[in-house]
Enzyme design. Structure first.
Site, PDB file in Angstrom:
ATOM      1  N   CYS A  96     -24.468   3.157  28.496  1.00  0.00           N
ATOM      2  CA  CYS A  96     -23.174   2.852  29.136  1.00  0.00           C
ATOM      3  C   CYS A  96     -22.235   2.245  28.097  1.00  0.00           C
ATOM      4  O   CYS A  96     -21.048   2.556  28.049  1.00  0.00           O
ATOM      5  CB  CYS A  96     -23.353   1.866  30.277  1.00  0.00           C
ATOM      6  SG  CYS A  96     -24.516   2.366  31.542  1.00  0.00           S
ATOM      7  N   CYS A  99     -19.688   4.204  25.553  1.00  0.00           N
ATOM      8  CA  CYS A  99     -18.310   4.530  25.932  1.00  0.00           C
ATOM      9  C   CYS A  99     -17.541   3.299  26.399  1.00  0.00           C
ATOM     10  O   CYS A  99     -16.376   3.119  26.076  1.00  0.00           O
ATOM     11  CB  CYS A  99     -18.294   5.559  27.062  1.00  0.00           C
ATOM     12  SG  CYS A  99     -19.016   7.148  26.637  1.00  0.00           S
ATOM     13  N   CYS A 134     -21.597   9.506  35.392  1.00  0.00           N
ATOM     14  CA  CYS A 134     -21.595   9.129  33.974  1.00  0.00           C
ATOM     15  C   CYS A 134     -22.923   9.496  33.323  1.00  0.00           C
ATOM     16  O   CYS A 134     -22.962  10.043  32.227  1.00  0.00           O
ATOM     17  CB  CYS A 134     -21.371   7.620  33.815  1.00  0.00           C
ATOM     18  SG  CYS A 134     -19.643   7.163  33.678  1.00  0.00           S
ATOM     19  N   CYS A 197     -19.804   0.655  65.456  1.00  0.00           N
ATOM     20  CA  CYS A 197     -19.721  -0.510  64.560  1.00  0.00           C
ATOM     21  C   CYS A 197     -18.795  -1.560  65.167  1.00  0.00           C
ATOM     22  O   CYS A 197     -19.071  -2.753  65.166  1.00  0.00           O
ATOM     23  CB  CYS A 197     -19.153  -0.112  63.199  1.00  0.00           C
ATOM     24  SG  CYS A 197     -19.931   1.306  62.440  1.00  0.00           S
ATOM     25  N   CYS A 200     -19.754  -4.440  67.832  1.00  0.00           N
ATOM     26  CA  CYS A 200     -20.285  -5.719  67.362  1.00  0.00           C
ATOM     27  C   CYS A 200     -19.311  -6.396  66.404  1.00  0.00           C
ATOM     28  O   CYS A 200     -18.940  -7.552  66.586  1.00  0.00           O
ATOM     29  CB  CYS A 200     -21.611  -5.516  66.630  1.00  0.00           C
ATOM     30  SG  CYS A 200     -22.978  -5.065  67.699  1.00  0.00           S
ATOM     31  N   HIS A 201     -18.895  -5.686  65.379  1.00  0.00           N
ATOM     32  CA  HIS A 201     -18.233  -6.334  64.245  1.00  0.00           C
ATOM     33  C   HIS A 201     -16.732  -6.506  64.409  1.00  0.00           C
ATOM     34  O   HIS A 201     -16.101  -7.202  63.622  1.00  0.00           O
ATOM     35  CB  HIS A 201     -18.556  -5.566  62.961  1.00  0.00           C
ATOM     36  CG  HIS A 201     -20.016  -5.564  62.631  1.00  0.00           C
ATOM     37  ND1 HIS A 201     -20.701  -6.710  62.323  1.00  0.00           N
ATOM     38  CD2 HIS A 201     -20.930  -4.564  62.610  1.00  0.00           C
ATOM     39  CE1 HIS A 201     -21.971  -6.412  62.097  1.00  0.00           C
ATOM     40  NE2 HIS A 201     -22.138  -5.123  62.276  1.00  0.00           N
ATOM     41  N   CYS A 242     -28.174  -0.738  60.246  1.00  0.00           N
ATOM     42  CA  CYS A 242     -27.387  -0.968  61.457  1.00  0.00           C
ATOM     43  C   CYS A 242     -27.527   0.210  62.418  1.00  0.00           C
ATOM     44  O   CYS A 242     -27.725   0.036  63.611  1.00  0.00           O
ATOM     45  CB  CYS A 242     -25.917  -1.156  61.104  1.00  0.00           C
ATOM     46  SG  CYS A 242     -25.369  -2.873  61.161  1.00  0.00           S
TER      47      CYS A 242
END
Lengths: 281, 109
Positions: A96, A99, A134, A197, A200-201, A242
């Protein structure tokens, strides 16, 4: 006189009982206090009245582990990520760092803006996918499998470089249909329990779901060190969890659905500081 | 299993005699309980750190036996009053007999 004494006695007893009751109440488990820790939403029609990190929905003991980097076991993955960053792999003999040089400088802010549009693939890519792109294109190395210690460690390491920076993803232009798809998935009821989702959230955060305290399901701390799994858990694995819990069929990690949902989740946390590696239960 | 260096932190490395030092340690280990099954239904063998000791110049300071219930990446914190300057040595031993070791120097004035 004796009547008066008796009265005083009763009064004293009442005070003592009151004090005992108070002490008993205080000895109970502490309820997480998330109120007052949120930030203002960026627009008026935002789905949440305030944006609160999952950190504030956890107990003070869990927060304490995250507060001190020494205690936070997520930092083992950061060490691993740092090691992998400059370790050459693949036919091109590159790492990594070949570059991107110093991750602390080049990767700053990258994690806070993912998923991002890829003109080449004509779809948004998240951090895990970009790491594997990459690896494939520049390093000519085999992609890391989703959920592998290496991919999660590298994701954590790269996102850690944005710690403290506000989450800010682009949802305009070509990203708009992906955003809409994510929003649709978020509000679509799923599984045998028939829960979206949002059930609940969005509508019930700050309440108990059995023994668990419901958060807003924010993604700013991912990958998170979960005390339940005792390891770092990437976002797509958490989403699988979940959906499994509502007895649905989870979207495969790194699938278009999962990325669309990740994009929508990130937008819902616009402005929250990146906490990677956060500690959650 | 010693992939990562264990982490040691003393609240102070130079102390006056009689003063208390707060020691924190965190070590990376999977701590496989021995009660879980793999997808084929076979029992995954137990693989935990079973002993932790710390010694100052070879003299026992703190230690304990660990059991299956201890979570991955065990964390220990203890306080002690060092009597002399020297090397604080920490040893974790797991079920395969692998020893994870770390040292820290401490000065008592």
């Amino acid at each position: 006189m004796s009547l008066r004494l008796a009265f005083c006695g009763i009064l004293l007893l009442a005070i003592a009982a009151g004090a005992a009751g108070l002490a008993f109440g205080e000895s109970g488990l502490e309820h997480p206090r998330w109120q007052g820790h949120g930030i203002a939403p960026p627009a008026k029609d935002f789905p949440l009245p305030e944006i609160v990190s999952g950190y504030w929905f956890r107990t003070k003991e869990t927060q304490a582990i995250q507060d001190d980097d020494f205690n936070n076991p997520g930092f083992f993955a950061i060490e691993q990520g740092e090691e992998l960053w400059s370790k050459p792999d693949g036919a091109a003999g590159k790492s990594c760092a070949s570059c991107h040089q110093d991750a602390a400088a080049t990767m700053k802010g990258v994690g806070a803006a993912m998923p991002k549009w890829s003109a080449k693939l004509e779809k948004p890519v998240n951090l895990e996918q970009q790491i594997n792109i990459c690896r494939g294109e520049r390093m000519q190395a085999a992609p890391w499998e989703f959920g592998s210690a290496e991919l999660t460690a590298m994701t954590t390491y790269v996102r850690f470089q944005s710690r403290g920076m506000p989450v800010n993803v682009r949802i305009d232009g070509p990203m708009a249909p992906w955003f809409d798809r994510g929003k649709e998935l978020y509000h679509t009821r799923n599984g045998q329990l028939d829960l979206a989702c949002a059930n609940c959230h969005e509508r019930n955060y700050g309440k108990y779901l059995r023994a668990d305290f419901l958060s807003q399901g924010q993604s700013n701390g991912f990958p998170v060190y979960r005390l339940r799994e005792q390891r770092l858990v990437p976002l797509h694995e958490r989403m699988e969890g979940c959906i499994f819990d509502v007895r649905g069929i989870p979207y495969p990690p790194l699938s278009d659905e999962a990325v669309a949902l990740e994009l929508y989740l990130a937008w819902r946390g616009t402005g929250l500081p990146v906490e990677t590696p956060a500690v959650r239960n | 299993m010693a992939e990562f260096k264990p982490r040691i932190r003393l609240d102070k490395k130079e102390v006056k005699k009689g003063e208390t030092v707060d020691v924190k340690t965190l070590v990376s280990h999977i701590m496989e309980t021995g009660f879980r099954h793999d997808p084929d239904g076979k029992l995954i063998p137990r693989m935990i750190i079973n002993t932790f000791t710390s010694e100052l110049n070879g003299k026992f300071v703190f230690g304990c036996d660990l059991e299956s219930a201890v979570s991955a990446n065990p964390y220990f914190e203890f306080k002690f009053k060092p009597e002399e300057s020297g090397t604080l040595k920490f040893t974790w031993i797991d079920d395969e007999g692998v020893r994870i070791e770390a040292t820290e120097t401490i000065t008592v004035t």
